[in-house]
Structure formats: structure tokens, C-alpha cells
Design a protein around this motif. Structure first.
Motif, PDB file in Angstrom:
ATOM      1  N   ILE A 288       0.844  -1.197   0.000  1.00 24.71           N
ATOM      2  CA  ILE A 288       0.000   0.000   0.000  1.00 24.71           C
ATOM      3  C   ILE A 288       0.880   1.248   0.000  1.00 24.71           C
ATOM      4  N   ARG A 289       0.565   2.200  -0.882  1.00 20.92           N
ATOM      5  CA  ARG A 289       1.250   3.485  -0.795  1.00 20.92           C
ATOM      6  C   ARG A 289       0.218   4.583  -1.044  1.00 20.92           C
ATOM      7  N   SER A 290       0.549   5.794  -0.645  1.00 16.81           N
ATOM      8  CA  SER A 290      -0.416   6.867  -0.867  1.00 16.81           C
ATOM      9  C   SER A 290       0.276   8.064  -1.491  1.00 16.81           C
TER      10      SER A 290
ATOM     11  N   ILE B 177      -6.003   1.886  -7.875  1.00 18.53           N
ATOM     12  CA  ILE B 177      -6.401   2.873  -6.861  1.00 18.53           C
ATOM     13  C   ILE B 177      -7.470   2.245  -5.967  1.00 18.53           C
ATOM     14  N   ILE B 178      -7.268   2.321  -4.642  1.00 20.85           N
ATOM     15  CA  ILE B 178      -8.246   1.744  -3.707  1.00 20.85           C
ATOM     16  C   ILE B 178      -9.189   2.827  -3.189  1.00 20.85           C
ATOM     17  N   HIS B 179      -8.630   3.974  -2.773  1.00 20.75           N
ATOM     18  CA  HIS B 179      -9.453   5.072  -2.256  1.00 20.75           C
ATOM     19  C   HIS B 179      -9.028   6.377  -2.899  1.00 20.75           C
ATOM     20  N   VAL B 180     -10.003   7.225  -3.194  1.00 19.39           N
ATOM     21  CA  VAL B 180      -9.706   8.609  -3.558  1.00 19.39           C
ATOM     22  C   VAL B 180     -10.417   9.465  -2.528  1.00 19.39           C
ATOM     23  N   LEU B 181      -9.641  10.156  -1.670  1.00 16.30           N
ATOM     24  CA  LEU B 181     -10.247  10.892  -0.558  1.00 16.30           C
ATOM     25  C   LEU B 181     -10.028  12.391  -0.771  1.00 16.30           C
ATOM     26  N   PRO B 182     -11.116  13.140  -1.052  1.00 13.75           N
ATOM     27  CA  PRO B 182     -10.968  14.584  -1.269  1.00 13.75           C
ATOM     28  C   PRO B 182     -10.504  15.262   0.012  1.00 13.75           C
ATOM     29  N   GLN B 183      -9.557  16.201  -0.100  1.00 10.53           N
ATOM     30  CA  GLN B 183      -9.057  16.938   1.072  1.00 10.53           C
ATOM     31  C   GLN B 183      -9.825  18.244   1.203  1.00 10.53           C
ATOM     32  N   GLU B 184      -9.489  19.211   0.328  1.00  9.79           N
ATOM     33  CA  GLU B 184     -10.351  20.396   0.320  1.00  9.79           C
ATOM     34  C   GLU B 184     -10.509  20.854  -1.122  1.00  9.79           C
TER      35      GLU B 184
ATOM     36  N   VAL C 247      -4.997   6.483  -2.338  1.00  8.59           N
ATOM     37  CA  VAL C 247      -4.379   5.281  -1.770  1.00  8.59           C
ATOM     38  C   VAL C 247      -4.316   4.214  -2.861  1.00  8.59           C
ATOM     39  N   VAL C 248      -3.117   3.657  -3.046  1.00 13.28           N
ATOM     40  CA  VAL C 248      -2.869   2.736  -4.146  1.00 13.28           C
ATOM     41  C   VAL C 248      -2.397   1.387  -3.598  1.00 13.28           C
ATOM     42  N   GLY C 249      -2.825   0.301  -4.234  1.00 11.89           N
ATOM     43  CA  GLY C 249      -2.370  -1.027  -3.799  1.00 11.89           C
ATOM     44  C   GLY C 249      -2.165  -1.940  -4.995  1.00 11.89           C
ATOM     45  N   GLN C 250      -1.597  -3.116  -4.724  1.00 16.27           N
ATOM     46  CA  GLN C 250      -1.327  -4.069  -5.813  1.00 16.27           C
ATOM     47  C   GLN C 250      -2.584  -4.824  -6.199  1.00 16.27           C
TER      48      GLN C 250
ATOM     49  N   ASP D  80      -8.148  18.616  10.862  1.00 20.90           N
ATOM     50  CA  ASP D  80      -9.367  19.323  10.433  1.00 20.90           C
ATOM     51  C   ASP D  80     -10.438  18.342   9.976  1.00 20.90           C
ATOM     52  N   GLY D  81     -10.468  17.181  10.615  1.00 22.26           N
ATOM     53  CA  GLY D  81     -11.519  16.212  10.311  1.00 22.26           C
ATOM     54  C   GLY D  81     -11.322  15.431   9.030  1.00 22.26           C
ATOM     55  N   ILE D  82     -10.175  15.643   8.366  1.00 19.85           N
ATOM     56  CA  ILE D  82      -9.951  14.979   7.062  1.00 19.85           C
ATOM     57  C   ILE D  82      -8.702  14.114   7.126  1.00 19.85           C
ATOM     58  N   ILE D  83      -8.739  12.967   6.464  1.00 26.36           N
ATOM     59  CA  ILE D  83      -7.542  12.118   6.425  1.00 26.36           C
ATOM     60  C   ILE D  83      -6.490  12.796   5.559  1.00 26.36           C
ATOM     61  N   ARG D  84      -5.257  12.909   6.102  1.00 23.70           N
ATOM     62  CA  ARG D  84      -4.212  13.644   5.383  1.00 23.70           C
ATOM     63  C   ARG D  84      -3.086  12.748   4.890  1.00 23.70           C
ATOM     64  N   HIS D  85      -2.879  11.631   5.549  1.00 22.39           N
ATOM     65  CA  HIS D  85      -1.717  10.816   5.189  1.00 22.39           C
ATOM     66  C   HIS D  85      -1.964   9.388   5.662  1.00 22.39           C
ATOM     67  N   THR D  86      -1.590   8.400   4.841  1.00 23.19           N
ATOM     68  CA  THR D  86      -1.661   7.003   5.281  1.00 23.19           C
ATOM     69  C   THR D  86      -0.361   6.317   4.893  1.00 23.19           C
ATOM     70  N   ALA D  87       0.041   5.327   5.680  1.00 21.17           N
ATOM     71  CA  ALA D  87       1.254   4.573   5.344  1.00 21.17           C
ATOM     72  C   ALA D  87       1.164   3.208   5.994  1.00 21.17           C
ATOM     73  N   VAL D  88       1.796   2.226   5.367  1.00 24.60           N
ATOM     74  CA  VAL D  88       1.885   0.889   5.958  1.00 24.60           C
ATOM     75  C   VAL D  88       3.362   0.546   6.071  1.00 24.60           C
ATOM     76  N   ILE D  89       3.812   0.270   7.300  1.00 26.43           N
ATOM     77  CA  ILE D  89       5.222  -0.056   7.548  1.00 26.43           C
ATOM     78  C   ILE D  89       5.327  -1.567   7.745  1.00 26.43           C
ATOM     79  N   PRO D  90       6.215  -2.248   6.982  1.00 26.89           N
ATOM     80  CA  PRO D  90       6.187  -3.717   6.972  1.00 26.89           C
ATOM     81  C   PRO D  90       6.825  -4.393   8.190  1.00 26.89           C
ATOM     82  N   PHE D  91       6.610  -3.831   9.380  1.00 23.88           N
ATOM     83  CA  PHE D  91       7.065  -4.474  10.628  1.00 23.88           C
ATOM     84  C   PHE D  91       5.930  -4.435  11.618  1.00 23.88           C
TER      85      PHE D  91
END
Length: 437
Positions: A84-86, A125-132, A159-162, A221-232
Motif C-alpha cells: 500500500i502506498r499513498s 487505486i483503492i481510495h480517492v479521498l478529497p481533502q479540500e 491510496v494505491v495497492g497491488q 481538520d476532520g480529514i484524512i491527510r496521510h496514510t502509510a503501511v510499515i512492513p514491521f
């Protein structure tokens, strides 16, 4: 399955959880049954053995069915894993008629445009989340619906995945005799279960420490701003204990849970645990000080990587400050003194997140363990999906009645159905599986 009941399926590296829940009359989520099985075919959040994963899913589902006396059919599943990457992306549309106010169709057009982004081969693309949004250059608009304007633009968190990983998960669910109803990013599910609206407004980082991966979701501000998956995750800590103390994995896991601490200063030199030796061998003596040193080293590494991601989001800028600090959840959050260590490394306020934000008051203690944050979030997501479908159905019925009334005098085209991209993605995965049989 009844409309107000949903099933969340959390396919993790350590465990697979099936959870059945429904909304009670107060709008809270009531958990009717939980099933959990050891996850054997998943590594770092990615399925690497289809047969074993199918068996684990079936076991968890059967246990949940037995506990709740409901038959599981449709499930909402979580997607995580190191693939997963964003990314951040801006896009705009020019509206043909600026005399009309902006409506949902305009926003849908804009979001669909983002879906045409060219990805790396094998990514989806898994999610497209509008910011503002921006309307005719006017910035920082939270809700453009109902405004006038010719040019509508927005910043998006994508958010993008395989593709193959998502399809493998779909395949396992289908072969386990279940129907894939929806796909959600696991950090988003955990966040919904654990965070309050105030925290999301003030700015907060949710760290979900699982067995195979550590997931991060940053809100402001109530909005998702960043996502990450760390492989540990927690499993590498167990591995280290196993190697460092020359014991078997089962013993290492027990040691970690019963005596483990992330803060070496806590333990005195003379605190010792004796572990039975293998067949006829002498027992091993391990000092708790050494144990916590091993754990500490690995936890520091995980937290530092997460902190890099929080800095990548821009936490150090005044405007992007995360006032509510950090919330830790997932099985790994149960490690003793972890909260203190995270505060020490990041200098940010930290609390342990229990998924009781939206649960009914009389929920079992077991359900409100950080271990089940993702599963609770997936159930909530499934319930939301049902509500959306119900609302759409009512809307369609109203439109149909209106059309029937008018049809005698005029011919009106029926309104095209509106579906979120995730529903379309779920359907594409389903179609792919049906054709692959």
C-alpha cells in the motif's frame, strides 16, 4: 442477511477475525459474535498461501456464526500490507454551465477523473479521498455542493495497492463461501473505531501495530491527510526474542505478552524467568532486563519509522500540527510501557486507543481490546454501506414515482445510479473472480 447487520473480516498476519455487529436503537454498534482463528497463510499483511487462508477464514466465520446464531454471507474486508502506498494529487473540472449550482454529479465527475490517473503496472487505486476544494480559485472550501462556480478543483489523498494482492484476498473470500461486499483500507477502519471526531479535528496520528505490519493514518481538520503501511509489527519483536534468547517461537510470544516491556530501565538485574528446556534439556534462565532490551531495540525502530512518516505529512509546520498527538491501537499496543516510550521518542501526547467510541455501552470487555480495533471499524463500515444502499433505494423509489407521474405528459430519462468507486472496485474484483473460475 438482515439489513441492519454487517460482518467485518480482518485478515491479519497473526489472526483472522470475523465480527458480526448491528446498530441498536441509539445508533451505537452492538457486537453479536466474534470468531477468531490463527492466520497461517498471510505474511506482512499479504496473502501468500491461498488454501491455508481459506481454512482460517472459514474457521473464524464458523465461530462467529456459532456465537451469534447468524449465517454469514456478505463481508466487508480490510486491505493492508506492504504494497500500500499513498500520494497527493490535484485535479479540476470545468463545468459546462456555471449558472447551475455545484451538485454531487460534479464531484463524482471530478473523483472519476482522478481514477484515470496512470498508475505503475500492476497497481490499482483503492481510495480517492478529497481533502479540500477550490471553486473559481477560492481556496479552503470544505463542502462545495450548492455553490456557484465554473471551475471546481480539489486536492486528493489517493491510496494505491497491488491488483494481485487485492484479487487474492477476493479469491480467498469467495472460496470460503462468502460474498465480498466491500473493501476498506485497514488504517481507515481502525481510525473510525478508535478516534473521536474532536481528535480528528485537532489533528491526530493513529498507529495500529499489528502482527505483520504497522499502519498509520493521520487526520487534521476532520480529514484524512496521510496514510502509510510499515512492513514491521509485533511478529518481528517475537522473532528477535526467539533469536536473542535461543528459545522456540511459542515461548518467545508468551514471554513478550506476559513479561515484555518496552522500557528496559523498569526491570531490576535480578528478575529472572525460567523457561523449560526442550526434551530432557536444562531449563533456560532469562533476565527480564535482557528481554526488555531486545524488545526496546525493535520497538524504537518501528516507532522511528512511523515518526518519519508523520514528519513526511508535515507535522512540524505550525498549520499542520497534530494537537491530539498519537493514538496507539492494534495488538501491539498492549505492550507494557509502550505509551511512555512513544512519548519519549516523538515528544507527542500519546494514549492507547480502545475501539469503544461507537460501541454499545454494555459491550464485552474482550471486544473493546485494541486487538479488535480493525474488525470493529470494518463492521461499522459495512453498516454504513447498508445505510447508503437503503438511502439510494428510497431515493430511487421517490424518483421512480415522480417519473411515473410525469411520464404520461413527458418522456424523462431515468437518473443514472450513483455508486462510490469502492463499490465499483469490489464489483470488478468479483467479476474478475467469476471469469477466472
Amino acid at each position: 442477511m438482515e439489513n441492519n447487520i454487517a460482518v467485518g473480516l480482518d485478515i491479519g498476519t497473526t489472526k483472522i477475525v470475523a465480527m458480526i455487529g448491528r446498530k441498536n436503537e441509539y445508533g451505537k454498534v452492538e457486537i453479536l459474535g466474534i470468531g477468531k482463528s490463527k492466520s497461517l497463510g498471510v505474511h506482512r499483511g499479504v496473502v501468500n498461501n491461498i488454501t491455508q487462508t481459506i481454512q482460517s477464514i472459514q474457521l473464524a466465520a464458523q465461530e462467529a456464526e456459532a456465537a451469534s446464531e447468524f449465517k454469514i454471507e456478505d463481508v466487508t474486508v480490510g486491505i493492508a500490507g506492504q504494497h500500500i502506498r499513498s500520494l497527493q494529487h490535484s485535479d479540476y473540472i470545468t463545468r459546462p454551465n456555471s449558472e447551475l449550482v455545484i451538485d454531487e454529479d460534479d464531484i463524482e465527475r471530478l473523483i472519476n477523473q482522478v481514477h484515470k490517473l496512470v498508475m505503475l503496472p500492476g497497481e490499482e487505486i483503492i481510495h480517492v479521498l478529497p481533502q479540500e476544494y477550490k471553486v473559481d480559485g477560492q481556496a479552503e472550501i470544505k463542502e462545495p455542493i450548492g455553490m456557484y462556480g465554473g471551475r471546481l478543483e480539489a486536492n486528493f489523498h489517493v491510496v494505491v495497492g497491488q491488483v494481485s494482492s487485492i484479487r487474492n484476498v477476493g479469491r480467498c473470500i469467495k472460496s470460503a463461501g462468502l460474498n465480498l461486499e466491500g473493501i476498506t483500507l485497514e488504517p481507515l477502519a481502525s481510525a473510525n473505531a478508535v478516534l473521536s471526531q474532536e481528535e480528528k479535528e485537532a489533528g491526530v496520528a493513529l498507529i495500529d501495530i499489528g502482527g505483520g505490519t504497522t499502519d498509520l493514518a493521520v487526520f487534521k481538520d476532520g480529514i484524512i491527510r496521510h496514510t502509510a503501511v510499515i512492513p514491521f509489527g509485533g511478529n518481528v519483536i517475537t522473532e528477535d526474542i526467539k533469536e536473542g534468547c535461543s528459545i522456540i517461537e511459542k515461548q518467545a510470544e508468551l514471554l513478550k505478552i506476559k513479561f515484555g516491556s518496552a522500557w528496559p530501565g523498569e526491570n531490576k538485574e535480578n528478575e529472572i524467568v525460567s523457561i523449560p528446556g526442550l526434551r530432557g534439556r536444562d531449563p533456560k534462565e532469562i533476565t527480564l532486563k535482557n528481554l526488555s532490551k531486545i524488545i526496546h531495540a525493535r520497538v524504537v525502530e518501528i516507532i522511528e519509522q512511523v515518526y518519519v512518516e508523520i514528519k513526511n505529512y508535515g507535522h512540524e509546520e505550525q498549520k499542520k500540527k497534530l494537537i491530539a498527538g498519537i493514538v496507539l491501537t492494534g495488538g501491539g499496543a498492549q505492550l507494557k510501557h509502550l505509551k511512555q516510550l512513544v512519548e519519549y521518542i516523538t515528544g507527542m501526547d500519546t494514549r492507547i486507543g480502545y475501539p469503544n467510541e461507537h460501541l454499545a455501552g454494555d459491550s464485552d470487555d474482550e471486544v473493546t481490546s485494541p486487538l479488535y480495533a480493525t474488525a470493529v471499524g470494518l463492521v461499522m463500515d459495512g453498516l454504513k454501506r447498508h445505510e447508503r444502499k437503503r438511502a439510494e433505494k428510497i431515493e430511487e423509489e421517490i424518483i421512480e414515482e415522480a417519473i411515473n407521474d410525469v411520464e404520461e405528459e413527458l418522456e424523462i430519462k431515468q437518473k443514472p445510479e450513483r455508486r462510490s468507486f469502492l463499490d465499483k472496485l469490489t464489483e470488478r474484483v468479483k467479476d474478475f473472480l467469476d471469469n477466472a473460475e
